[in-house]
Write a protein that holds these residues in place. Structure first.
Motif, PDB file in Angstrom:
ATOM      1  N   ARG B  62      38.598 130.816  -4.174  1.00 28.21           N
ATOM      2  CA  ARG B  62      38.131 130.848  -5.568  1.00 28.21           C
ATOM      3  C   ARG B  62      38.915 129.816  -6.368  1.00 28.21           C
ATOM      4  O   ARG B  62      40.137 129.733  -6.254  1.00 28.21           O
ATOM      5  N   SER B  92      33.182 117.022  -6.063  1.00 31.56           N
ATOM      6  CA  SER B  92      32.291 117.065  -7.233  1.00 31.56           C
ATOM      7  C   SER B  92      31.207 116.028  -7.031  1.00 31.56           C
ATOM      8  O   SER B  92      31.494 114.891  -6.658  1.00 31.56           O
ATOM      9  N   ARG B  93      29.984 116.413  -7.299  1.00 30.29           N
ATOM     10  CA  ARG B  93      28.879 115.449  -7.298  1.00 30.29           C
ATOM     11  C   ARG B  93      28.367 115.233  -8.721  1.00 30.29           C
ATOM     12  O   ARG B  93      27.314 114.642  -8.925  1.00 30.29           O
ATOM     13  N   ARG B 121      31.293 119.990 -12.054  1.00 27.25           N
ATOM     14  CA  ARG B 121      31.139 121.190 -11.232  1.00 27.25           C
ATOM     15  C   ARG B 121      31.895 120.984  -9.929  1.00 27.25           C
ATOM     16  O   ARG B 121      31.716 119.958  -9.262  1.00 27.25           O
ATOM     17  N   TYR B 123      33.006 122.246  -6.053  1.00 27.37           N
ATOM     18  CA  TYR B 123      32.575 123.025  -4.899  1.00 27.37           C
ATOM     19  C   TYR B 123      33.537 122.786  -3.748  1.00 27.37           C
ATOM     20  O   TYR B 123      34.285 121.808  -3.745  1.00 27.37           O
ATOM     21  N   TYR B 129      30.691 130.421  -1.452  1.00 29.44           N
ATOM     22  CA  TYR B 129      30.785 130.971  -2.812  1.00 29.44           C
ATOM     23  C   TYR B 129      31.890 130.328  -3.639  1.00 29.44           C
ATOM     24  O   TYR B 129      32.236 130.812  -4.704  1.00 29.44           O
ATOM     25  N   MET B 130      32.442 129.242  -3.134  1.00 29.54           N
ATOM     26  CA  MET B 130      33.587 128.632  -3.824  1.00 29.54           C
ATOM     27  C   MET B 130      33.081 127.545  -4.770  1.00 29.54           C
ATOM     28  O   MET B 130      32.761 126.436  -4.341  1.00 29.54           O
ATOM     29  N   GLN B 169      27.406 128.615 -20.410  1.00 25.14           N
ATOM     30  CA  GLN B 169      26.028 128.896 -20.005  1.00 25.14           C
ATOM     31  C   GLN B 169      25.152 128.551 -21.203  1.00 25.14           C
ATOM     32  O   GLN B 169      24.996 129.380 -22.107  1.00 25.14           O
ATOM     33  N   PRO B 170      24.609 127.357 -21.247  1.00 25.01           N
ATOM     34  CA  PRO B 170      23.915 126.931 -22.466  1.00 25.01           C
ATOM     35  C   PRO B 170      22.745 127.854 -22.834  1.00 25.01           C
ATOM     36  O   PRO B 170      21.879 128.137 -22.009  1.00 25.01           O
ATOM     37  N   ARG B 171      22.775 128.341 -24.079  1.00 21.10           N
ATOM     38  CA  ARG B 171      21.672 129.156 -24.600  1.00 21.10           C
ATOM     39  C   ARG B 171      21.061 128.529 -25.843  1.00 21.10           C
ATOM     40  O   ARG B 171      19.956 128.887 -26.239  1.00 21.10           O
ATOM     41  N   TYR B 172      21.818 127.653 -26.477  1.00 17.27           N
ATOM     42  CA  TYR B 172      21.350 126.986 -27.696  1.00 17.27           C
ATOM     43  C   TYR B 172      21.659 125.499 -27.580  1.00 17.27           C
ATOM     44  O   TYR B 172      22.429 125.080 -26.716  1.00 17.27           O
ATOM     45  N   GLU B 173      21.050 124.723 -28.466  1.00 17.38           N
ATOM     46  CA  GLU B 173      21.350 123.291 -28.467  1.00 17.38           C
ATOM     47  C   GLU B 173      22.799 123.073 -28.885  1.00 17.38           C
ATOM     48  O   GLU B 173      23.296 123.758 -29.788  1.00 17.38           O
ATOM     49  N   GLU B 174      23.446 122.117 -28.254  1.00 16.35           N
ATOM     50  CA  GLU B 174      24.815 121.799 -28.651  1.00 16.35           C
ATOM     51  C   GLU B 174      24.793 121.136 -30.022  1.00 16.35           C
ATOM     52  O   GLU B 174      23.851 120.414 -30.361  1.00 16.35           O
ATOM     53  N   ARG B 194      17.797 126.556 -31.538  1.00 18.41           N
ATOM     54  CA  ARG B 194      17.047 126.162 -30.337  1.00 18.41           C
ATOM     55  C   ARG B 194      15.633 125.841 -30.775  1.00 18.41           C
ATOM     56  O   ARG B 194      14.983 126.664 -31.429  1.00 18.41           O
ATOM     57  N   LYS B 195      15.160 124.643 -30.448  1.00 12.48           N
ATOM     58  CA  LYS B 195      13.809 124.239 -30.866  1.00 12.48           C
ATOM     59  C   LYS B 195      12.803 124.449 -29.745  1.00 12.48           C
ATOM     60  O   LYS B 195      13.157 124.384 -28.593  1.00 12.48           O
TER      61      LYS B 195
END
Lengths: 218, 195
Positions: B62, B92-93, B121, B123, B129-130, B169-174, B194-195
């Motif tokens: 982890r 990282s890719r 990100r 890995y 799972y890492m 975890q994006p939920r709205y526009e930055e 959020r549009k």
């Protein structure tokens, strides 16, 4: 054993469907390549005595032989119009299976309001019917669900499939000439290969996903 | 709260400067996303100190802490601190910075200096799972957003800035707001949309 042999024999001799004389076929086999020099935990003595290897366990390894969720698409040098297709996302039936969606198709969202988010962090609302201008990996989210209700990979071409390593993907109806087969995976770096397609003929190619192509750093 | 561990990467002491603070608000009901607010300098030629190296553990396959917030120019040591001689392969890719640290066993650590802002990100090519996240801010002026939406970035020198947000975890526009700092504290409220 006899049945297995017979079935395999039959599968091996099944005639391929005909190819249109002015079109080409490309058979792509995606490969998943582990890090060169890695030691498999199944045989590595470092793991002896731990119960934490195997499916669902802490040290479960990436299965390169049958790695799933490899997206492969073919980009012909001569553009081919997208087909007028649609995809439906039903919020009442969340499905995390990765699907491909050619750019420009209509997305229907059933059962409430949803939004999408792209791999690079863009977020936008989804109407009940829309043509989102996004490319690449997309998650469709609902306010009531912390997990994606759908996962899509949006490609610029309609010649796209999701599959697993070492399983052949057949792309029919391609224009003859130069083309590029490209592979993407949610965690491993993708790869691509160039091919020359001939009218009325089938061509084979492999594309590889894996870490070995990344720049080395220490 | 997931973001708390990444505070370890923040500088231990802040030089004199003003505080940029405010409140992030949601368009409706719901919980505040786990997010940060950071400043991007738009003053020509501005340069800032870089915090000390950060470290990410790999124990038990982890990455910890994750997410980790750092800034451009900062180095992260990826320490293989497994109790057993288990090898890992950190890579990282992400377009922000791609790398492959190769295979190595404990107690070795290998490092990467991050040169571009954005999301990375992480890995391991061996363990399914890492995975983990690093967010590279343009500089050390960033702060966690509390559950009530408040944030405060201290020690901000005078200059021109863009106040920006990043959600795990994006939920709205930055959000992206231009401000100028001088001698007085600055308040910037950030309504998420959020549009």
């Amino acid at each position: 054993v006899l049945w297995v042999v017979l079935l395999n024999g039959c599968a091996g001799t099944t005639p391929e469907p005909p190819i249109a004389p002015d079109r080409a076929r490309l058979i792509v086999t995606p490969k998943a390549e582990p890090k060169q020099g890695w030691r498999d935990p199944k045989t590595d003595s470092a793991y002896t005595g731990t119960a934490q290897i195997g499916q669902g366990k802490q040290f479960e390894t990436v299965d390169y032989e049958s790695l799933d969720e490899i997206v492969v698409w073919v980009e012909p040098a001569i553009p081919v119009p997208q087909e007028l297709t649609e995809i439906t996302i039903d919020l009442a039936r969340p499905d995390a299976t990765l699907r491909v969606a050619p750019a420009g198709v209509v997305w229907f969202v059933k059962g409430g309001s949803a939004y999408l988010r792209t791999e690079d962090g863009r977020v936008m609302n989804l109407a009940s019917s829309s043509r989102p201008t996004v490319h690449g990996y997309v998650e469709v989210m609902a306010e009531s669900n912390p997990d994606p209700v759908a996962r899509l990979y949006v490609t610029a071409t309609r010649f796209a499939q999701v599959g697993q390593a070492n399983q052949k993907m057949v792309f029919d109806g391609l224009p003859p000439g130069a083309a590029k087969a490209v592979a993407w995976h949610p965690r491993l770096p993708g790869g691509q290969t160039s091919v020359e397609l001939e009218a009325g003929k089938s061509t084979s190619a492999t594309v590889t996903v894996g870490v070995n192509s990344l720049p080395k750093a220490r | 709260m997931v973001l708390l561990p990444c505070l370890a990467a923040a500088p231990a002491s802040q030089p004199a400067g003003v505080t940029v603070s405010g409140k992030v608000s949601l368009p409706g009901e719901g919980t505040m996303p786990e997010m940060i607010v950071y400043l991007e300098s738009t003053s020509p030629g501005a340069q800032f100190d870089v915090p000390a190296d950060a470290e990410i553990s790999q124990k038990g396959a982890r990455f910890a802490p994750s997410p980790l917030v750092i800034c451009v120019g900062q180095t992260v040591i990826f320490k293989n601190d497994e109790a057993r001689p288990i090898e890992h392969n950190v890579f990282s890719r992400s377009p922000t910075q791609q790398f492959d640290l190769g295979l190595y066993r404990p107690p070795e650590g290998r490092s990467v200096t991050f040169t571009s802002p954005g999301l990375v990100r992480l890995y391991c090519s061996i363990h399914r799972y890492m995975d983990g996240i690093i967010y590279v801010c343009p500089n050390r002026f960033w702060a966690n957003v509390e559950k009530d939406g408040s944030y405060a970035i201290e020690g901000v020198p005078p200059g021109q800035w863009r106040v920006r947000t990043w959600q795990i975890q994006p939920r709205y526009e930055e959000q992206d707001v231009a401000v100028r700092t001088g001698d007085a504290p600055v308040t910037v409220n950030l309504p998420l949309t959020r549009k």
